[in-house]
Enzyme design. Structure first.
Site, short mmCIF file in Angstrom:
data_model
loop_
_atom_site.label_atom_id
_atom_site.label_comp_id
_atom_site.label_asym_id
_atom_site.label_seq_id
_atom_site.Cartn_x
_atom_site.Cartn_y
_atom_site.Cartn_z
N CYS A 133 0.82 -1.22 0.00
CA CYS A 133 0.00 0.00 0.00
C CYS A 133 0.85 1.27 0.00
CB CYS A 133 -0.93 0.00 1.21
SG CYS A 133 -1.98 -1.46 1.23
N HIS A 274 -4.16 6.80 2.10
CA HIS A 274 -4.44 5.44 1.69
C HIS A 274 -5.80 5.03 2.24
CE1 HIS A 274 -4.37 1.30 0.90
NE2 HIS A 274 -4.10 0.91 2.12
N ASN A 304 -10.27 -0.99 -0.85
CA ASN A 304 -8.84 -0.75 -0.60
C ASN A 304 -8.07 -1.24 -1.83
OD1 ASN A 304 -6.14 -1.07 0.12
ND2 ASN A 304 -6.59 -1.71 2.21
N1 COA Z 1 -18.55 -10.96 7.65
C1 COA Z 1 -19.11 -11.39 8.77
N2 COA Z 1 -18.41 -11.79 9.85
C2 COA Z 1 -17.07 -11.78 9.73
C3 COA Z 1 -16.40 -11.35 8.56
C4 COA Z 1 -17.21 -10.96 7.49
N3 COA Z 1 -16.68 -10.53 6.34
N4 COA Z 1 -15.09 -11.45 8.76
C5 COA Z 1 -14.90 -11.90 10.00
N5 COA Z 1 -16.11 -12.10 10.59
C6 COA Z 1 -16.40 -12.60 11.92
C7 COA Z 1 -15.24 -13.38 12.50
O1 COA Z 1 -15.29 -14.72 12.12
C8 COA Z 1 -15.46 -13.18 13.99
O2 COA Z 1 -16.45 -14.06 14.40
P1 COA Z 1 -16.35 -14.80 15.83
O3 COA Z 1 -16.42 -13.70 16.84
O4 COA Z 1 -17.54 -15.69 15.83
O5 COA Z 1 -15.04 -15.52 15.82
C9 COA Z 1 -16.02 -11.78 14.09
O6 COA Z 1 -16.57 -11.48 12.80
C10 COA Z 1 -14.97 -10.73 14.43
O7 COA Z 1 -13.84 -10.97 13.57
P2 COA Z 1 -12.64 -9.99 13.53
O8 COA Z 1 -11.64 -10.47 12.54
O9 COA Z 1 -12.19 -9.79 14.95
O10 COA Z 1 -13.36 -8.69 12.97
P3 COA Z 1 -12.93 -7.20 13.09
O11 COA Z 1 -13.93 -6.46 13.88
O12 COA Z 1 -11.49 -7.08 13.48
O13 COA Z 1 -13.07 -6.73 11.57
C11 COA Z 1 -11.68 -6.29 9.66
C12 COA Z 1 -12.32 -7.37 10.55
C13 COA Z 1 -10.86 -6.98 8.59
C14 COA Z 1 -12.78 -5.47 9.03
C15 COA Z 1 -10.80 -5.37 10.57
O14 COA Z 1 -9.98 -6.16 11.39
C16 COA Z 1 -9.96 -4.44 9.77
O15 COA Z 1 -10.44 -3.58 9.07
N6 COA Z 1 -8.62 -4.54 9.94
C17 COA Z 1 -7.69 -3.68 9.21
C18 COA Z 1 -7.49 -4.23 7.84
C19 COA Z 1 -6.76 -3.30 6.91
O16 COA Z 1 -6.95 -2.11 6.93
N7 COA Z 1 -5.92 -3.91 6.07
C20 COA Z 1 -5.22 -3.23 5.04
C21 COA Z 1 -4.09 -2.47 5.56
S1 COA Z 1 -3.37 -1.60 4.26
#
Ligand code: COA
Length: 347
Positions: A133, A274, A304
């Site tokens: 990124c 970004h 993204n």
């Molecule tokens: N839809 C529904 N549920 C989902 C899911 C989806 N797409 N992805 C994960 N879940 C579920 C998980 O399985 C988990 O369930 P559980 O509690 O039963 O185990 C729950 O939602 C929480 O998962 P988690 O991974 O902790 O979610 P989160 O709140 O951290 O959100 C992201 C996930 C990816 C949206 C978040 O972590 C994020 O935005 N991170 C930064 C990513 C980023 O910016 N990357 C690029 C950098 S350049």
């Protein structure tokens, strides 16, 4: 061995070379024809429009249609063609093309070489810069400094990623975030020494690599991984860890850049960031009290797009007439590596 104490203090910033500024002459961008909405993703994996939008601010993302001949290379070529047209230059006027990308169509030769051939850049130097990124902003800083020190006069800088090519569409933790896009700018030397990058930060911490990576071989996969979700050739992400890193690093990056330039946050006219996650952008906006009109957001309709996101935002702002002479524009990015970088420009 020479005595290090006899050499210059390397932590001190280099003095600017007198007599040479740098301007962005023009910009361009390209997005593929395909769209993938949250509702369409919900037909593939267990998720919903509401879940994705609440956590990321994304409604849809753009995806290359390979049947239509769209690829990383076509997006890169189209975006630089647009930037050259706005600059009233030909590709043969460039002496270097840098392409920030990690999703090249060819591992060899570089995308930059192929873009140079597509556009008729003759013998201009060309290379790719792999920083996920951060690919565009790192490249912008390198290109700026090459012009400032006098080795180059005109440089095309592209940022492009087609993350759809390395996305596992059964992994709902990853596939909801990413899309494909490209943007480009043309930089030129100018006699006006007040123009150009007035502060930049370029950092990385490779010890965090396993939170966002793409394995090429099975040996690349860390032992404690969830073997049910890891796929060779597909992006792996520890969403929670990346979120934590991004929120704090993004804010520190803004503070460090402002401190280097000795400017208050109010002096910045536009933040070109970004587009990783709307919540990360919003947290920084609130912390620094940045008015909404100064922090551009297009993640809702683009997703993204990794190295493509900053130059695409810039081109959309530029086309809308929102980038004007005299403005101070702050480019910011962070991502896999982990890496983070900024570039503050006086237009
Ligand atoms: N839809 C529904 N549920 C989902 C899911 C989806 N797409 N992805 C994960 N879940 C579920 C998980 O399985 C988990 O369930 P559980 O509690 O039963 O185990 C729950 O939602 C929480 O998962 P988690 O991974 O902790 O979610 P989160 O709140 O951290 O959100 C992201 C996930 C990816 C949206 C978040 O972590 C994020 O935005 N991170 C930064 C990513 C980023 O910016 N990357 C690029 C950098 S350049």
């Amino acid at each position: 061995m020479s005595d290090p104490s006899k050499h210059a203090n390397l932590s001190r910033p280099l003095p600017a070379i007198p007599g040479r500024g740098v301007v962005i002459l023009g910009s361009g961008s390209a997005v593929p024809s395909g769209e993938l909405t949250n509702d369409e993703l919900a037909d593939i994996v267990q998720t919903s429009d509401e879940w994705i939008f609440q956590r990321t601010g994304i409604r849809k993302r753009r995806i290359c249609d390979h049947a239509k001949g769209e690829s990383n290379l076509t997006l890169c070529t189209e975006s630089l063609r647009g930037a050259l047209a706005q600059s009233n230059l030909k590709a043969s006027d460039l002496d270097l093309i840098i392409c920030g990308t990690i999703t090249q169509d060819f591992r060899c030769p570089s995308t930059a070489c192929l873009v140079a051939a597509n556009l008729g850049a003759g013998t201009a130097a060309a290379w790719d810069l792999g920083a996920a990124c951060c690919g565009f902003v790192y490249s912008l800083n390198v290109a700026h400094d090459l012009i400032r020190i006098g080795t180059h006069r005109r440089i095309g800088v592209i940022g492009c990623d087609t993350i759809s090519a390395i996305t596992d569409y059964t992994n709902r933790g990853v596939c909801i975030l990413f899309g494909d896009a490209a943007g480009a700018v043309v930089l030129s030397a100018t006699d006006d020494t007040t123009k150009g990058c007035i502060a930049q930060v370029n950092k990385a911490n490779g010890t965090g690599w396993h939170d966002l990576y793409m394995p090429t071989w099975i040996e690349n996969i860390p032992e404690n991984s969830d073997w049910n979700t890891v796929r060779i050739g597909c992006l792996q992400m520890n969403g929670k860890a990346v979120f934590k890193f991004a929120v704090s690093t993004f804010q520190e990056l803004i503070s460090e850049t402002l401190a280097k330039a000795d400017l208050p946050v109010e002096a910045i006219d536009m933040f070109v960031c970004h587009q990783s996650n709307a919540r990360i952008l919003e947290a920084a906006r609130e912390k620094f009290g940045i008015p909404t009109e100064k922090l551009y957001v297009n993640i809702d309709r683009i997703g993204n797009s990794s190295a493509g996101s900053v130059p695409l935002c810039f081109d959309e702002l530029n086309k809308a007439g929102k980038i004007k002479p005299g403005m101070k524009v702050l480019f910011l990015a962070f991502g896999a590596g982990v890496t983070w970088t900024s570039s503050l420009w006086q237009f």
